[in-house]
Every structure is written in C-alpha cells, then in structure tokens.
Design an enzyme around this catalytic site. Structure first.
Site, PDB file in Angstrom:
ATOM      1  N   GLY A 173       0.831  -1.210   0.000  1.00  0.00           N
ATOM      2  CA  GLY A 173       0.000   0.000   0.000  1.00  0.00           C
ATOM      3  C   GLY A 173       0.859   1.251   0.000  1.00  0.00           C
ATOM      4  N   PHE A 174       0.196   2.381   0.131  1.00  0.00           N
ATOM      5  CA  PHE A 174       0.876   3.681   0.120  1.00  0.00           C
ATOM      6  C   PHE A 174       1.906   3.767   1.263  1.00  0.00           C
ATOM      7  CE2 PHE A 174      -0.060   8.116   1.948  1.00  0.00           C
ATOM      8  CZ  PHE A 174       1.050   8.696   1.370  1.00  0.00           C
ATOM      9  N   ASP A 219       0.408  -8.757   1.719  1.00  0.00           N
ATOM     10  CA  ASP A 219      -0.671  -7.900   1.207  1.00  0.00           C
ATOM     11  C   ASP A 219      -1.598  -8.734   0.335  1.00  0.00           C
ATOM     12  OD1 ASP A 219      -2.071  -5.668  -0.233  1.00  0.00           O
ATOM     13  OD2 ASP A 219      -0.577  -4.467   0.810  1.00  0.00           O
ATOM     14  N   ASN A 220      -2.899  -8.446   0.398  1.00  0.00           N
ATOM     15  CA  ASN A 220      -3.831  -9.171  -0.479  1.00  0.00           C
ATOM     16  C   ASN A 220      -4.261  -8.316  -1.671  1.00  0.00           C
ATOM     17  OD1 ASN A 220      -5.510  -7.326   0.693  1.00  0.00           O
ATOM     18  ND2 ASN A 220      -7.144  -8.776   1.206  1.00  0.00           N
ATOM     19  N   THR A 251      -6.419  -2.810  -1.717  1.00  0.00           N
ATOM     20  CA  THR A 251      -6.314  -1.424  -2.191  1.00  0.00           C
ATOM     21  C   THR A 251      -4.885  -1.091  -2.625  1.00  0.00           C
ATOM     22  OG1 THR A 251      -5.934  -0.711   0.095  1.00  0.00           O
ATOM     23  CG2 THR A 251      -8.190  -0.521  -0.739  1.00  0.00           C
ATOM     24  N   GLY A 252      -3.969  -2.015  -2.415  1.00  0.00           N
ATOM     25  CA  GLY A 252      -2.570  -1.775  -2.765  1.00  0.00           C
ATOM     26  C   GLY A 252      -2.240  -2.331  -4.132  1.00  0.00           C
ATOM     27  N   TYR A 291     -14.577   1.340  10.215  1.00  0.00           N
ATOM     28  CA  TYR A 291     -13.152   1.720  10.291  1.00  0.00           C
ATOM     29  C   TYR A 291     -12.824   2.280  11.676  1.00  0.00           C
ATOM     30  CZ  TYR A 291      -8.781   4.039   8.837  1.00  0.00           C
ATOM     31  OH  TYR A 291      -7.472   4.466   8.718  1.00  0.00           O
ATOM     32  N   LYS A 306     -10.656   0.209  14.227  1.00  0.00           N
ATOM     33  CA  LYS A 306      -9.330   0.656  14.679  1.00  0.00           C
ATOM     34  C   LYS A 306      -9.289   0.806  16.199  1.00  0.00           C
ATOM     35  CE  LYS A 306      -6.899   1.099  10.861  1.00  0.00           C
ATOM     36  NZ  LYS A 306      -5.562   0.516  10.656  1.00  0.00           N
ATOM     37  N   ARG A 340      -9.315   9.961  -1.583  1.00  0.00           N
ATOM     38  CA  ARG A 340      -8.922  10.874  -0.508  1.00  0.00           C
ATOM     39  C   ARG A 340      -8.738  12.279  -1.071  1.00  0.00           C
ATOM     40  NH1 ARG A 340      -5.016   7.067   3.141  1.00  0.00           N
ATOM     41  NH2 ARG A 340      -4.775   5.805   1.272  1.00  0.00           N
TER      42      ARG A 340
HETATM   43  P1  NAD Z   1      -3.513   1.811   1.471  1.00  0.00           P
HETATM   44  O1  NAD Z   1      -4.904   1.445   1.096  1.00  0.00           O
HETATM   45  O2  NAD Z   1      -2.636   2.392   0.429  1.00  0.00           O
HETATM   46  O3  NAD Z   1      -2.760   0.553   2.106  1.00  0.00           O
HETATM   47  C1  NAD Z   1      -3.401  -0.468   2.796  1.00  0.00           C
HETATM   48  C2  NAD Z   1      -2.826  -1.774   2.313  1.00  0.00           C
HETATM   49  O4  NAD Z   1      -3.409  -2.848   3.074  1.00  0.00           O
HETATM   50  C3  NAD Z   1      -3.129  -2.079   0.857  1.00  0.00           C
HETATM   51  O5  NAD Z   1      -1.958  -2.468   0.182  1.00  0.00           O
HETATM   52  C4  NAD Z   1      -4.148  -3.200   0.908  1.00  0.00           C
HETATM   53  O6  NAD Z   1      -4.130  -4.022  -0.225  1.00  0.00           O
HETATM   54  C5  NAD Z   1      -3.745  -3.905   2.166  1.00  0.00           C
HETATM   55  N1  NAD Z   1      -4.831  -4.676   2.793  1.00  0.00           N
HETATM   56  C6  NAD Z   1      -6.109  -4.282   3.031  1.00  0.00           C
HETATM   57  N2  NAD Z   1      -6.792  -5.266   3.628  1.00  0.00           N
HETATM   58  C7  NAD Z   1      -5.932  -6.316   3.780  1.00  0.00           C
HETATM   59  C8  NAD Z   1      -6.064  -7.613   4.311  1.00  0.00           C
HETATM   60  N3  NAD Z   1      -7.206  -8.036   4.863  1.00  0.00           N
HETATM   61  N4  NAD Z   1      -4.983  -8.439   4.267  1.00  0.00           N
HETATM   62  C9  NAD Z   1      -3.809  -8.013   3.713  1.00  0.00           C
HETATM   63  N5  NAD Z   1      -3.633  -6.795   3.197  1.00  0.00           N
HETATM   64  C10 NAD Z   1      -4.686  -5.940   3.220  1.00  0.00           C
HETATM   65  O7  NAD Z   1      -3.649   2.815   2.715  1.00  0.00           O
HETATM   66  P2  NAD Z   1      -2.526   3.592   3.535  1.00  0.00           P
HETATM   67  O8  NAD Z   1      -2.874   5.014   3.502  1.00  0.00           O
HETATM   68  O9  NAD Z   1      -1.178   3.149   3.126  1.00  0.00           O
HETATM   69  O10 NAD Z   1      -2.830   3.079   5.015  1.00  0.00           O
HETATM   70  C11 NAD Z   1      -2.012   2.121   5.646  1.00  0.00           C
HETATM   71  C12 NAD Z   1      -2.432   1.977   7.105  1.00  0.00           C
HETATM   72  O11 NAD Z   1      -2.286   3.223   7.766  1.00  0.00           O
HETATM   73  C13 NAD Z   1      -3.881   1.541   7.283  1.00  0.00           C
HETATM   74  O12 NAD Z   1      -3.966   0.638   8.347  1.00  0.00           O
HETATM   75  C14 NAD Z   1      -4.589   2.822   7.627  1.00  0.00           C
HETATM   76  O13 NAD Z   1      -5.721   2.594   8.432  1.00  0.00           O
HETATM   77  C15 NAD Z   1      -3.503   3.574   8.395  1.00  0.00           C
HETATM   78  N6  NAD Z   1      -3.719   5.027   8.337  1.00  0.00           N
HETATM   79  C16 NAD Z   1      -3.428   5.747   7.200  1.00  0.00           C
HETATM   80  C17 NAD Z   1      -3.649   7.104   7.191  1.00  0.00           C
HETATM   81  C18 NAD Z   1      -3.307   7.959   6.000  1.00  0.00           C
HETATM   82  O14 NAD Z   1      -3.531   9.167   6.061  1.00  0.00           O
HETATM   83  N7  NAD Z   1      -2.754   7.452   4.929  1.00  0.00           N
HETATM   84  C19 NAD Z   1      -4.192   7.759   8.310  1.00  0.00           C
HETATM   85  C20 NAD Z   1      -4.497   6.984   9.425  1.00  0.00           C
HETATM   86  C21 NAD Z   1      -4.238   5.624   9.446  1.00  0.00           C
HETATM   87  N1  UDP Z   2     -13.171  15.749   0.715  1.00  0.00           N
HETATM   88  C1  UDP Z   2     -13.541  16.723  -0.202  1.00  0.00           C
HETATM   89  N2  UDP Z   2     -13.445  16.422  -1.529  1.00  0.00           N
HETATM   90  C2  UDP Z   2     -12.985  15.228  -1.981  1.00  0.00           C
HETATM   91  C3  UDP Z   2     -12.587  14.248  -1.046  1.00  0.00           C
HETATM   92  C4  UDP Z   2     -12.704  14.538   0.298  1.00  0.00           C
HETATM   93  O1  UDP Z   2     -13.947  17.833   0.169  1.00  0.00           O
HETATM   94  O2  UDP Z   2     -12.925  15.051  -3.205  1.00  0.00           O
HETATM   95  C5  UDP Z   2     -13.237  16.088   2.154  1.00  0.00           C
HETATM   96  C6  UDP Z   2     -13.872  15.030   3.043  1.00  0.00           C
HETATM   97  O3  UDP Z   2     -15.278  15.223   3.092  1.00  0.00           O
HETATM   98  C7  UDP Z   2     -13.211  15.329   4.373  1.00  0.00           C
HETATM   99  C8  UDP Z   2     -11.808  15.810   3.971  1.00  0.00           C
HETATM  100  O4  UDP Z   2     -11.912  16.203   2.610  1.00  0.00           O
HETATM  101  O5  UDP Z   2     -13.875  16.380   5.037  1.00  0.00           O
HETATM  102  C9  UDP Z   2     -10.729  14.732   4.124  1.00  0.00           C
HETATM  103  O6  UDP Z   2     -11.167  13.585   3.431  1.00  0.00           O
HETATM  104  P1  UDP Z   2     -10.276  12.257   3.293  1.00  0.00           P
HETATM  105  O7  UDP Z   2     -11.174  11.215   2.734  1.00  0.00           O
HETATM  106  O8  UDP Z   2      -9.028  12.572   2.577  1.00  0.00           O
HETATM  107  O9  UDP Z   2      -9.853  11.924   4.792  1.00  0.00           O
HETATM  108  P2  UDP Z   2     -10.670  11.701   6.163  1.00  0.00           P
HETATM  109  O10 UDP Z   2     -12.067  12.231   6.024  1.00  0.00           O
HETATM  110  O11 UDP Z   2     -10.639  10.231   6.381  1.00  0.00           O
HETATM  111  O12 UDP Z   2      -9.906  12.491   7.132  1.00  0.00           O
END
Ligand code: NAD
Ligand code: UDP
Length: 320
Positions: free
Chosen positions: A11-12, A32-33, A36-37, A144, A148, A185
């Site tokens: 993933g990211f 990873d499955n 979303t990655g 979610y 979490k 996002r």
């Molecule tokens: P992402 O979607 O890019 O990465 C998530 C990865 O998990 C993907 O590669 C997906 O394929 C894999 N995955 C999902 N379900 C799975 C499963 N059941 N088994 C194996 N792999 C699985 O998202 P991200 O932004 O990289 O987020 C990574 C982690 O960080 C997540 O747990 C997310 O909740 C947490 N997080 C991210 C943010 C952010 O802003 N990016 C904020 C808060 C928490």
């Molecule tokens: N959002 C928006 N336009 C978009 C996507 C998201 O205005 O095209 C808003 C969304 O409603 C939220 C904020 O941007 O208020 C952040 O959204 P994101 O999904 O990135 O993160 P999260 O809500 O999980 O913090």
C-alpha cells in the site's frame, strides 16, 4: 539486522516503510492481499535479496519467523473502507488478532497503525492522546473507526495479559507519492482533478479542517517509535499540526498547479469530522520527533508524482 513483517506492505504507507526498513539494512516481508494496494508500489524492491512480497489476507492466520510485525493492512480511504464494511471490520479485528497471536508466539514487537479516526468527530481540539473520542458506533464510518479502536484494545490487552511488546501510532491524514489515485482521498482527488483541469470537488462548504503530514515525516516518526524503548507503547499521535480548511487546500492546489479547474460543492458525507489537528507533544517528548515538510513543499512533490503518472499512462484510474 531484524526480520520485519509489514502487512499492507504494497500500500501507500506500507511501501514507503518497506523502502526505509530495507535502506536501514533489515530483512522485510511485505504481506498484502492487494485489496487497495498494488505490487507496482514495491516492484522496485523485488530485486533486493532482503525483500519478499507475499500475497495473503490477514483475516486468515499467517506464520513466519519475525522480530517485528508492523500491521499496516487495512483499506484507509472512506469510500474504500465503506465498500465492504464487514471486510474492513474483520481486517481490523480478526486480522489484528491473528498478527498479535503471531507476535506472542514469536516474541516479536507488534506495531499497530491506528488512526486519528479513533477520535471520531472530536470534542477536544487539538487532539491529545488522552481524548477518548467521539465516535458514532453505528454510522457509515464505524467499520473503520470502531475497527481501529478495537485494534487498539486488542494491542493493550495482549500487552497486559500476555506481555506482547506493543507500539501504537495514531496517524493523522498523510499524503505523498504512491497514494492510490482512485481511492477518493482529498489530496489525491484535488491534485488529479487540478492537473487535468477537471472540477475540484469540495464536500460540504469546505470549512471542515484536516492537518496534512507528508509521508517522509510520518515514516521518520514511525521508525523512531518502532525502535523506541520498550516502555514507549503509545498510543502516540504522529501528524503535522498545520491545520487547513478544505477550501484552503483546494486554493493551494490550484495555485501550485496553475490549473484552470473550477471549484464545485458536493454533499458532505455523513459523520465527516468537522475538525482535526494533532497535539504532538508526546511524540516530541518521547521520540524527539516533529514534522519538517511544509504543506506547499509536500504538495509540490505529490503533484510532480501524479503528473509523471499522467504523462506515462493516460488511463490512470481516478476516483468516481
Ligand atoms: P492503502 O490502502 O494504500 O494501504 C493499505 C494496504 O493494506 C493495501 O496495500 C491493501 O491491499 C492492504 N490490505 C487491506 N486489507 C488487507 C487484508 N485483509 N490483508 C492483507 N492486506 C490488506 O492505505 P494507507 O494510507 O497506506 O494506510 C495504511 C495503514 O495506515 C492503514 O492501516 C490505515 O488505516 C492507516 N492510516 C493511514 C492514514 C493515511 O492518512 N494514509 C491515516 C491513518 C491511518
Ligand atoms: N473531501 C472533499 N473532496 C474530496 C474528497 C474529500 O472535500 O474530493 C473532504 C472530506 O469530506 C473530508 C476531507 O476532505 O472532510 C478529508 O477527506 P479524506 O477522505 O481525505 O480523509 P478523512 O475524512 O478520512 O480524514
């Protein structure tokens, strides 16, 4: 050299962590499955003889020797975690429990990617780790948020009951290269819309706030937490306290891209938090960490990334 299991490694955030851990000389198994990655996020690592990508769903148990487990696996954007909420909840709860069982068996350190979403629509601002949160338990974000929260509960119960060493990070909105352009996002949506002169979609009136952290800063904080003293369990907020409305974010993206896009307003999804900003005193104190990258700088790097993708492949899949 440690042997480190990174779930969600394709993933990211997971892929950036794999990069960093390999750079530091460790052996990394990314699990990873591909929910979303994408394997593309780690294709540059496959030639490294200290890296392995294993396709596996963490809802099912997995067994390997390891010293550390970083649990990053979970869909993270609201549209994608709401696509199959039961799957999301199972990933957060059954998946985390399977990995905690593995940590217990292997005496590995367990690192959990938690989230600012545990604060829900927060009633304290900025958010300190002591805030218990304000979460709707039956809404569309609950799979979610509550998943979490349950993940954190499991970490602390395994720690207290079985002595599993834990590290829990609460990640605030993080952005940067390799964010899935289709996952909906706000940063990826606004940039991809702007570089194509498409309408910029603001949900609601754009007065809601978020605090955006550049991925390199987040990874630095996470690595410091991972290798911190055993007494540092977290939860610890990692994020950038710079707080912006979505309208301000749209304006910055328009300015940095020189786009001709128009701003349009769409309905606000239910339970969308009105404000969010981390209090990072604990991270400063325990990890000697604070973010270095300003929003404009991080956005510029992310814009370059998406422009390169657009130029290399006209069919990049976008959200919506
Ligand atoms: P992402 O979607 O890019 O990465 C998530 C990865 O998990 C993907 O590669 C997906 O394929 C894999 N995955 C999902 N379900 C799975 C499963 N059941 N088994 C194996 N792999 C699985 O998202 P991200 O932004 O990289 O987020 C990574 C982690 O960080 C997540 O747990 C997310 O909740 C947490 N997080 C991210 C943010 C952010 O802003 N990016 C904020 C808060 C928490
Ligand atoms: N959002 C928006 N336009 C978009 C996507 C998201 O205005 O095209 C808003 C969304 O409603 C939220 C904020 O941007 O208020 C952040 O959204 P994101 O999904 O990135 O993160 P999260 O809500 O999980 O913090």
């Amino acid at each position: 050299m440690a042997r480190i299991l990174v779930t969600g490694g394709a993933g990211f955030l997971g892929s950036h962590l794999c990069d960093r851990l390999l750079k530091e000389g460790h052996e990394v198994i990314a699990l990873d499955n591909m929910n979303t990655g994408s394997a593309d996020n780690v294709s540059h690592l496959v030639a490294t003889n200290r890296f392995e990508l294993v396709e596996h769903n963490i809802i099912d148990p997995y067994e390997t020797e390891c010293d550390y487990i970083l649990n990053m696996a979970c869909p993270a954007s609201p549209p994608l975690y709401q696509r199959d909420p039961v799957y999301t909840f199972r990933t957060c709860v059954n998946g985390t429990m399977n990995l905690l069982d593995l940590a217990r068996e292997k005496e590995a350190v367990f690192f959990q990617a938690s989230t600012s979403e545990v604060y829900g629509d927060p009633i304290q601002h900025p958010q300190k780790e002591e805030h218990w949160g304000h979460v709707n338990p039956i809404g569309i974000r609950s799979c979610y948020d509550e998943g979490k929260r349950a993940g954190e509960t499991l970490c602390f119960d395994y720690h207290r009951q079985y002595g599993v060493p834990i590290k829990v990070v609460r990640i605030f909105n993080t952005y940067g290269p390799r964010m899935n352009a289709a996952d909906g996002r706000v940063v990826s949506n606004f940039i991809n819309q702007a570089i194509r002169d498409m309408d910029i979609t603001i949900y609601g009136d754009g007065s809601q706030t978020r605090s955006f952290c550049y991925v390199d800063d987040l990874v630095n904080g996470m690595v410091r937490l991972l290798f911190s003293d055993p007494g540092v369990t977290g939860p610890v907020n990692i994020g950038n306290p710079g707080e912006f409305t979505m309208l301000q974010l749209a304006e910055k993206v328009l300015e940095l891209t020189g786009s001709k896009s128009e701003i349009v307003f769409k309905p606000l999804p239910s339970d969308d938090p009105k404000q969010r900003r981390p209090d990072i005193s604990l991270a400063k104190d325990k990890l000697d960490w604070e973010p270095q990258v300003k929003l404009e700088e991080g956005l510029a790097k992310t814009i370059d990334h998406y422009r390169e993708l657009m130029e290399a492949n006209k069919d990049v899949q976008l959200f919506g």
